[in-house]
Design a protein around this motif. Structure first.
Motif, PDB file in Angstrom:
ATOM      1  N   CYS A  25       0.817  -1.223   0.000  1.00  0.00           N
ATOM      2  CA  CYS A  25       0.000   0.000   0.000  1.00  0.00           C
ATOM      3  C   CYS A  25       0.843   1.261   0.000  1.00  0.00           C
ATOM      4  O   CYS A  25       0.297   2.365  -0.051  1.00  0.00           O
ATOM      5  CB  CYS A  25      -0.943   0.003   1.198  1.00  0.00           C
ATOM      6  N   CYS A  55      -2.149  -1.294   6.107  1.00  0.00           N
ATOM      7  CA  CYS A  55      -2.888  -2.382   5.447  1.00  0.00           C
ATOM      8  C   CYS A  55      -2.685  -3.732   6.129  1.00  0.00           C
ATOM      9  O   CYS A  55      -3.386  -4.683   5.818  1.00  0.00           O
ATOM     10  CB  CYS A  55      -2.507  -2.470   3.965  1.00  0.00           C
ATOM     11  N   THR A 238      -5.094  -9.120   3.793  1.00  0.00           N
ATOM     12  CA  THR A 238      -4.147  -8.302   3.034  1.00  0.00           C
ATOM     13  C   THR A 238      -4.085  -8.722   1.567  1.00  0.00           C
ATOM     14  O   THR A 238      -3.972  -7.865   0.680  1.00  0.00           O
ATOM     15  CB  THR A 238      -2.736  -8.370   3.655  1.00  0.00           C
ATOM     16  N   HIS A 241      -7.248  -7.469  -0.099  1.00  0.00           N
ATOM     17  CA  HIS A 241      -7.151  -6.012  -0.242  1.00  0.00           C
ATOM     18  C   HIS A 241      -6.251  -5.648  -1.418  1.00  0.00           C
ATOM     19  O   HIS A 241      -6.595  -4.791  -2.251  1.00  0.00           O
ATOM     20  CB  HIS A 241      -6.587  -5.416   1.055  1.00  0.00           C
TER      21      HIS A 241
END
Ligand SMILES: [Zn+2]
Length: 348
Positions: A25, A55, A238, A241
């Motif tokens: 991220c 994140c 994660t 995401h």
């Protein structure tokens, strides 16, 4: 943060520039998650697993420079030459490829496959035998030599995803079997995958789960950490995401891995009593280190003989139970490439 690393080597050569931001991220704030000491081998030294406070991604620091990392992927990393019961092992490997094919064909029945980090090419050849236009890519010359040594309609490429020009939006299925954790720039990598996949194409990645029960139970000894080769450590959250930020829609997260989870838990548990780590896999590969004395070897074998039959079924049951509760030691994530436009800029 001081690191003793590669005592005889020049640190400026051995270690890549310090990680200053999260590789997923780009967040700049991260905290110590777990200190790890590697006591033997060319990468011996002290490492830290850091967790991004934005994140949640866990990543290794320091990260070794690519030339040194490449030396940690020798031939035996991909395919052991000393396995006993070779015929049985071959049967198991064929069943694994068959299981993988059935799982991915639930989402995409046929088309063009790109298997990244294909190793000796078993999965790619298996898919080619079942009608897929199958391509494998790997940065290991040793792996590619073996992959190309078998007659197959499959195609194999040497290098990384960024070394080749792929026709945009041309691939129906991208697979990474225990590979994504070895890739240190997941943001750029996932964007590259998305660009070469057709809208609606499916992306599959199998990775160790840093938030799985096995990792929690065995801590720094967990086999799935594999420091310093594993550059990033995912959890379901994660990884999902990262995929969503890169333009994918997550379809399913599978927590059951009978191939890896029970063995990894057994291996990591036995390391508590062995005189040195990884004795179980060294023994299985008939590669006991030369400096292991007969007495030390006898102790470890005796410990395995006493504890192995007790722990093995416990590890199977524990792994299966963990998967039922969404805490599997290894996960497979299936995601669909969205049809929307250019790769979105990832949020920080
Ligand atoms: Zn992050």
């Amino acid at each position: 943060m001081a690191h003793r690393l590669l005592e005889a080597a020049d640190l400026s050569i051995a270690v890549a520039p310090a990680v200053r931001s999260c590789p997923l991220c780009a967040g700049g704030d991260h905290r110590l998650f777990l200190p790890i000491t590697v006591s033997r081998g060319p990468a011996a030294g002290s490492y830290e697993l850091r967790r991004c406070t934005t994140c949640g991604l866990v990543f290794v620091e320091p990260r070794l420079a690519d030339p040194l990392l490449a030396t940690l992927y020798d031939q035996d990393f991909y395919f052991s030459t000393g396995w006993p019961y070779r015929g049985f092992a071959e049967w198991i490997m064929r069943e694994i490829q068959r299981t993988r094919r059935r799982r991915v064909q639930r989402y995409v029945p046929s088309g063009r496959l790109l298997d990244i980090g294909c190793g000796d090419g078993r999965f790619v050849r298996h898919m080619a035998e079942h009608g897929w236009q199958a391509t494998g890519i790997d940065f290991s010359a040793a792996a590619l030599t073996l992959a190309q040594s078998r007659d197959s309609a499959a195609r194999f490429l040497y290098g990384s995803l960024f070394d080749h020009d792929f026709e945009p939006a041309s691939v129906d299925l991208v697979t990474l079997w225990q590979v994504l954790e070895h890739i240190g720039e997941p943001r750029e990598f996932l964007g590259r995958c998305r660009d070469l996949m057709r809208p609606g194409g499916v992306f599959v990645a199998a990775v160790p789960n840093i938030e799985g029960l096995s990792a929690r139970l065995t801590g720094e000894r967990w086999w799935g950490l594999d420091v310093p080769r594993h550059l990033v450590h995912y959890s379901p959250r994660t990884l999902c995401h990262g995929l969503e930020e890169a333009g994918f829609t997550v379809l399913k997260v599978n927590h059951l891995s009978l191939q890896y989870d029970p063995y990894a838990l057994l291996h990591s548990s036995l390391d508590w009593v062995f005189t040195r780590r990884h004795f179980l896999s060294d023994l299985a590969k008939q590669q006991i280190a030369a400096d292991v004395s007969p007495l030390e070897c006898a102790y470890n074998v005796a410990a395995l003989a006493v504890l192995g039959p007790v722990l093995a079924p416990l590890c199977v049951v524990t792994s299966a139970a963990a998967s039922c509760f969404g805490r599997g030691g290894f996960i497979e994530v299936f995601a669909r490439r969205d049809g929307r436009g250019p790769v979105p800029k990832l949020s920080h």
